[in-house]
Design an enzyme around this catalytic site. Structure first.
Site, PDB file in Angstrom:
ATOM      1  N   SER A  16      15.231  39.492  30.759  1.00 34.10           N
ATOM      2  CA  SER A  16      14.212  38.184  31.479  1.00 34.10           C
ATOM      3  C   SER A  16      13.697  37.950  30.065  1.00 34.10           C
ATOM      4  CB  SER A  16      13.826  39.422  31.919  1.00 34.10           C
ATOM      5  OG  SER A  16      12.579  38.991  32.556  1.00 34.10           O
TER       6      SER A  16
ATOM      7  N   TYR B  90       9.582  47.637  33.222  1.00 32.31           N
ATOM      8  CA  TYR B  90      10.556  46.804  33.511  1.00 32.31           C
ATOM      9  C   TYR B  90      10.990  46.678  32.031  1.00 32.31           C
ATOM     10  CZ  TYR B  90      12.732  42.781  35.065  1.00 32.31           C
ATOM     11  OH  TYR B  90      13.558  41.702  35.313  1.00 32.31           O
TER      12      TYR B  90
END
Length: 265
Positions: free
Chosen positions: A146, A159
């Site tokens: 990501s 995250y």
């Protein structure tokens, strides 16, 4: 093995984790459209069965956070033939809180599925990938990370930490496999409209919808799948180390235009 010989060989086989929805499901579908054999792997057996019935892929139910499941997957893959591509797609975000207030349980879950899940799959399946590379001349390990693994943002600490670690894992693996005919590819998407936010917000549909509200053309799962399949179908001497894929409306995780895109001047 020459390129001509490889083209005449039997269809190559890819394994995709997190295949029951979103990017994983789209990647399975696209590989099948391109004539690949595919092993779809996920926790939700009902969705895997439906995907297999629709696409002709094979499937195996496994949770990448389970050592026993991954060991069973390793045995299954070794018994059914060589592997040419591993797509580490299983992952996810849980919660959107500050570092101070974030849940340790959420942080542990994110680290386990994103980082340790990737490590488990790589360790278990590298022998089969090496067999596949010996057969076809090359093999691939593709990991979906990501942009959150490259740029931190507020309330994304858990995250961010998991995806930064996954990015580092991929970078180290590429160094360690140097000299072998194995490409290590990282695909780092930005905003993709899937059930990602719904999972992050524990099923709160309104909160998930608000993430994409007003954004012109966020990425789709199909967009990311195109990047994955393109990377592994390039000539075997070409490696896309890192591919960052974002919608035009997104400049960074925290820099996003909501509304029509217009030229200035």
């Amino acid at each position: 093995m020459t390129q001509q010989t490889a083209e005449k060989a039997a269809p190559r086989r890819a394994l995709v984790t997190g295949a029951s929805s979103g990017i994983g499901e789209a990647t399975v579908r696209l590989f099948r459209e391109h004539g690949w054999e595919v092993v779809a792997v996920a926790r939700r057996e009902d969705r895997l069965r439906a995907l297999a019935d629709e696409t002709g892929a094979s499937w195996f139910r496994a949770d990448v956070t389970s050592d026993a499941d991954i060991e069973a997957l390793r045995r299954h893959v070794e018994e059914t033939g060589p592997l040419h591509v591993l797509v580490n797609n299983a992952g996810g975000a849980f919660g959107l809180d500050t570092v101070e207030e974030g849940s340790l349980d959420d942080w542990q879950r994110m680290y386990d599925v994103n980082v340790l899940g990737t490590k488990r799959a790589v360790s278990a399946l590298l022998p089969s990938l090496r067999r596949g590379a010996d057969e076809a001349g090359s093999g691939d390990i593709v990991t979906i990370t990501s942009i959150a693994g490259h740029i931190a943002y507020e309330k994304g600490g858990g995250y961010n930490a998991a995806k930064f670690a996954q990015h580092a894992l991929v970078a180290a693996l590429r160094l360690e496999l140097n000299g072998e005919p194995l490409r290590v590819v990282e695909i780092a998407p930005g905003m993709v409209k899937t059930d990602f936010s719904l999972v992050r917000f524990d099923g709160d549909q309104a909160r998930a919808d608000a993430v994409y509200e007003g954004v012109v053309a966020p990425l789709t799962a199909d967009d990311v799948a195109e990047a994955v399949v393109h990377a592994v179908e390039l000539p075997p001497h070409v490696n896309l180390d890192l591919v960052t894929v974002k919608p035009v409306a997104q400049a960074q995780p925290y820099k996003l235009t909501r509304g029509e895109l217009t030229t200035r001047g």
